[in-house]
Each structure stands twice: as C-alpha cells, then as structure tokens.
Scaffold this motif. Structure first.
Motif, PDB file in Angstrom:
ATOM      1  N   ALA A  31      -7.537  -3.976  -3.271  1.00  0.00           N
ATOM      2  CA  ALA A  31      -6.785  -3.822  -2.027  1.00  0.00           C
ATOM      3  C   ALA A  31      -7.445  -4.639  -0.923  1.00  0.00           C
ATOM      4  O   ALA A  31      -8.681  -4.736  -0.862  1.00  0.00           O
ATOM      5  CB  ALA A  31      -6.706  -2.359  -1.620  1.00  0.00           C
ATOM      6  N   PHE A  32      -6.607  -5.213  -0.063  1.00  0.00           N
ATOM      7  CA  PHE A  32      -7.088  -5.997   1.063  1.00  0.00           C
ATOM      8  C   PHE A  32      -6.336  -5.594   2.323  1.00  0.00           C
ATOM      9  O   PHE A  32      -5.111  -5.497   2.310  1.00  0.00           O
ATOM     10  CB  PHE A  32      -6.870  -7.495   0.827  1.00  0.00           C
ATOM     11  CG  PHE A  32      -7.547  -8.030  -0.401  1.00  0.00           C
ATOM     12  CD1 PHE A  32      -8.931  -8.181  -0.443  1.00  0.00           C
ATOM     13  CD2 PHE A  32      -6.796  -8.365  -1.523  1.00  0.00           C
ATOM     14  CE1 PHE A  32      -9.554  -8.668  -1.585  1.00  0.00           C
ATOM     15  CE2 PHE A  32      -7.413  -8.861  -2.662  1.00  0.00           C
ATOM     16  CZ  PHE A  32      -8.803  -9.011  -2.698  1.00  0.00           C
ATOM     17  N   GLN A  33      -7.086  -5.372   3.389  1.00  0.00           N
ATOM     18  CA  GLN A  33      -6.462  -5.064   4.673  1.00  0.00           C
ATOM     19  C   GLN A  33      -6.448  -6.309   5.541  1.00  0.00           C
ATOM     20  O   GLN A  33      -7.447  -7.027   5.631  1.00  0.00           O
ATOM     21  CB  GLN A  33      -7.223  -3.958   5.403  1.00  0.00           C
ATOM     22  CG  GLN A  33      -6.616  -3.605   6.758  1.00  0.00           C
ATOM     23  CD  GLN A  33      -7.462  -2.621   7.549  1.00  0.00           C
ATOM     24  OE1 GLN A  33      -8.502  -2.159   7.080  1.00  0.00           O
ATOM     25  NE2 GLN A  33      -7.028  -2.315   8.770  1.00  0.00           N
ATOM     26  N   ALA A  34      -5.296  -6.590   6.198  1.00  0.00           N
ATOM     27  CA  ALA A  34      -5.227  -7.748   7.086  1.00  0.00           C
ATOM     28  C   ALA A  34      -3.954  -7.716   7.907  1.00  0.00           C
ATOM     29  O   ALA A  34      -2.915  -7.250   7.447  1.00  0.00           O
ATOM     30  CB  ALA A  34      -5.271  -9.046   6.280  1.00  0.00           C
ATOM     31  N   ASP A  35      -4.059  -8.216   9.129  1.00  0.00           N
ATOM     32  CA  ASP A  35      -2.897  -8.585   9.922  1.00  0.00           C
ATOM     33  C   ASP A  35      -2.527  -9.993   9.463  1.00  0.00           C
ATOM     34  O   ASP A  35      -3.298 -10.944   9.654  1.00  0.00           O
ATOM     35  CB  ASP A  35      -3.267  -8.574  11.403  1.00  0.00           C
ATOM     36  CG  ASP A  35      -2.188  -9.182  12.298  1.00  0.00           C
ATOM     37  OD1 ASP A  35      -1.112  -9.556  11.783  1.00  0.00           O
ATOM     38  OD2 ASP A  35      -2.428  -9.304  13.511  1.00  0.00           O
TER      39      ASP A  35
ATOM     40  N   ALA B 237      -5.499   5.465   3.265  1.00  0.00           N
ATOM     41  CA  ALA B 237      -5.476   6.561   2.292  1.00  0.00           C
ATOM     42  C   ALA B 237      -4.335   6.394   1.300  1.00  0.00           C
ATOM     43  O   ALA B 237      -4.518   6.579   0.083  1.00  0.00           O
ATOM     44  CB  ALA B 237      -5.358   7.895   3.022  1.00  0.00           C
ATOM     45  N   GLU B 238      -3.147   6.032   1.797  1.00  0.00           N
ATOM     46  CA  GLU B 238      -2.015   5.815   0.889  1.00  0.00           C
ATOM     47  C   GLU B 238      -2.276   4.631  -0.035  1.00  0.00           C
ATOM     48  O   GLU B 238      -1.890   4.648  -1.215  1.00  0.00           O
ATOM     49  CB  GLU B 238      -0.739   5.583   1.702  1.00  0.00           C
ATOM     50  CG  GLU B 238      -0.230   6.834   2.394  1.00  0.00           C
ATOM     51  CD  GLU B 238       0.900   6.527   3.365  1.00  0.00           C
ATOM     52  OE1 GLU B 238       2.058   6.786   2.997  1.00  0.00           O
ATOM     53  OE2 GLU B 238       0.618   6.034   4.473  1.00  0.00           O
TER      54      GLU B 238
ATOM     55  N   TYR C  55      -2.473  -4.231   2.673  1.00  0.00           N
ATOM     56  CA  TYR C  55      -1.954  -3.281   3.660  1.00  0.00           C
ATOM     57  C   TYR C  55      -2.387  -3.747   5.039  1.00  0.00           C
ATOM     58  O   TYR C  55      -3.389  -4.447   5.201  1.00  0.00           O
ATOM     59  CB  TYR C  55      -2.401  -1.856   3.365  1.00  0.00           C
ATOM     60  CG  TYR C  55      -3.900  -1.603   3.455  1.00  0.00           C
ATOM     61  CD1 TYR C  55      -4.449  -0.920   4.545  1.00  0.00           C
ATOM     62  CD2 TYR C  55      -4.766  -2.025   2.445  1.00  0.00           C
ATOM     63  CE1 TYR C  55      -5.810  -0.665   4.619  1.00  0.00           C
ATOM     64  CE2 TYR C  55      -6.124  -1.780   2.514  1.00  0.00           C
ATOM     65  CZ  TYR C  55      -6.645  -1.099   3.603  1.00  0.00           C
ATOM     66  OH  TYR C  55      -8.001  -0.853   3.676  1.00  0.00           O
ATOM     67  N   ASN C  56      -1.611  -3.359   6.053  1.00  0.00           N
ATOM     68  CA  ASN C  56      -1.812  -3.910   7.385  1.00  0.00           C
ATOM     69  C   ASN C  56      -2.840  -3.154   8.213  1.00  0.00           C
ATOM     70  O   ASN C  56      -3.751  -3.744   8.778  1.00  0.00           O
ATOM     71  CB  ASN C  56      -0.491  -3.949   8.149  1.00  0.00           C
ATOM     72  CG  ASN C  56      -0.635  -4.516   9.547  1.00  0.00           C
ATOM     73  OD1 ASN C  56      -0.945  -5.685   9.714  1.00  0.00           O
ATOM     74  ND2 ASN C  56      -0.423  -3.686  10.550  1.00  0.00           N
TER      75      ASN C  56
ATOM     76  N   GLY D 192       0.782  -1.224   0.000  1.00  0.00           N
ATOM     77  CA  GLY D 192       0.000   0.000   0.000  1.00  0.00           C
ATOM     78  C   GLY D 192       0.812   1.272   0.000  1.00  0.00           C
ATOM     79  O   GLY D 192       0.365   2.301  -0.515  1.00  0.00           O
ATOM     80  N   LYS D 193       2.024   1.230   0.596  1.00  0.00           N
ATOM     81  CA  LYS D 193       2.819   2.452   0.714  1.00  0.00           C
ATOM     82  C   LYS D 193       4.304   2.121   0.665  1.00  0.00           C
ATOM     83  O   LYS D 193       4.701   0.965   0.639  1.00  0.00           O
ATOM     84  CB  LYS D 193       2.471   3.181   2.008  1.00  0.00           C
ATOM     85  CG  LYS D 193       2.741   2.381   3.274  1.00  0.00           C
ATOM     86  CD  LYS D 193       2.323   3.168   4.522  1.00  0.00           C
ATOM     87  CE  LYS D 193       2.653   2.418   5.800  1.00  0.00           C
ATOM     88  NZ  LYS D 193       2.282   3.185   7.010  1.00  0.00           N
TER      89      LYS D 193
END
Length: 257
Positions: A65-69, A47-48, A40-41, A17-18
């Motif tokens: 895009a996918f967010q995950a720990d 936003a980035e 991205y975590n 993501g960044k």
C-alpha cells in the motif's frame, strides 16, 4: 497466444484502499492476481486500506500500500516507481480516483474548479501517461469516470465537466498504446451507494437518484451497487481486452449516450 487472464498478473489500483477500488482489489486477488499495489489518498483511509491489504494477502496475492496525493505529476511518477520497486511492472492499472462537487455553475469558485480539475482530469491524464510508460506489453488500463457524461442535468458542471476530458484521454491513449497490445477503457457508473454519494446530495436528490435507473427496483438501495461494477472492470482488464478506446456507462439504465 497472449494470456489475457488475471491469474499471475501484477496490478496497481489508484484509490484502491476502500469502496469500489477495494472491492476490485479483493476481486482481482480472488481471480488469481499475483501481486496488487493499493494506493490511498489520506491518512483517514489507512485502516480501511490495511483491511484491504490483509484481504488481498488472505486470497493468496502479494500486497503493498502507498499513500499519496496524486495531483502533482511527480507523485504519480513516484507511485509507479514505488510499485515497480515493490512488486514489479504492472500488467493492469486501474484508476478509481475522483472528487464530487454538486453546485450551481455561477457559484463555483476558481479554487473549487482548480481542485476538481486537479483530481478528476490532471490525475487521470498523468495516470495514463505513467501507465503507458511502465505497463508490460499486452497490459490493461481502466479509469473510473461517471454516467453523468451521458446526462442533461444542472449542478454537475465541475464534476462531470472535469471527468469529460478522460473520455478523450482514453481514446488517445488507446490509439497510441495499442501497438504494444495495451487496451485502455473508461467505465462510468451511475450514482453509487458509497459514502461519497450522500454528502453531495440533498434528501430530495437522493430520493430521485434512487428511482432514476430503469433497474433501480432490483438493487438494495436503488443506486448503483459497487458489487455490480466489479465484474465489468474485471472483464475489461482481462478477456474484454478487445474493447479499447471506449467509455462505457454501466448504470442500470440511469443515463445513455
């Protein structure tokens, strides 16, 4: 004849993501990748990541895009499953996820050690596992490590020490996945000019790192510029496929092995 170009390929980037991961994502889109999944975590990177997704699409590639720990193995399984459902099986998988800790050996707590191991070792292991299961034949896998693997230095036991296993994971995976034409590499930049560097280093250490590499005088800050790492990753996940099982330190002469 196998096509090792990036054009038309599907890509998954963990930590994309960044910073370096985002720059790699944008570069691969410009090189003709068909679709890119960006992980991205934390919500703070949303936003980035949205800007990265927009840039990928502007370059003509599909983007999700996918967010995950990613520290639980199940989360890594889900990331690959979600990627495949959204854009298809990846041809290229790149893992830039990492966590830095600079601290004297005798002051590192069990919780800190466990956190470093979870991010730097466990995540890398299960990324390679899932990539090995789900990549298309003749795929490419690249993991970000650190040039400190070639250093003789104090205070990075928990950082470099938990990145060190990735060097063997890379060798083992390359040997096992090679029958399917999959190459597996790791790349170790020197200290990079990113927001991750500065909080970990006091002013005196920052000054040292900015002059430590043989080619420091030829960069903007003396540190590794992420733009100088991107071409190496691009090469390793395309025409550089014959390089496999290797950990490569790309750092302007900061450390060697």
């Amino acid at each position: 004849m196998v096509d090792h170009s990036i054009k038309g390929k599907t890509v998954l980037i963990a930590g994309g993501g960044k910073n370096l991961g985002a720059l790699v994502a944008r570069d691969l889109a410009e090189q003709g990748a068909k679709a890119i999944a960006v992980h991205y975590n934390s919500a703070g990177a949303a936003a980035e990541t949205e800007a990265t997704v927009a840039a990928i699409r502007a370059a003509g590639a599909e983007a999700v895009a996918f967010q995950a720990d990613l520290t639980p193995a199940g989360a890594m399984e889900k990331l690959f499953a979600d990627t495949i459902a959204a854009i298809g099986r990846p041809d290229i998988a790149i893992n830039t996820v990492g966590k830095v800790l600079k601290k004297p050996f005798v002051e590192i707590s069990e919780d800190e050690y466990d956190a470093m191991t979870a991010v730097n070792s466990k995540t890398a292991f299960f990324f390679l596992k899932e990539a090995g299961k789900h990549l298309n034949d003749n795929g490419k896998i690249c993991t970000l490590v650190t040039s400190l693997l070639g250093a003789y230095t104090p205070f990075y036991a928990a950082y470099a020490g938990t990145k060190a296993p990735v060097e063997h994971f890379t060798r083992a995976a390359s040997k096992e996945f090679g029958a399917r034409g999959i190459s597996v590499t790791a790349i170790g930049p020197g200290p990079m000019d990113t927001p991750f560097f500065y909080p970990a280093e006091a002013a005196d250490a920052q000054a040292y790192h900015k002059f430590a590499a043989a080619l420091s005088a030829f960069t903007k800050t003396g540190l590794t510029d992420i733009a100088d790492i991107v071409p190496w990753i691009r090469m390793l996940v395309s025409d550089g496929w014959w390089m496999t099982g290797q950990t490569i330190l790309v750092n302007g002469g900061y450390t060697t092995k």
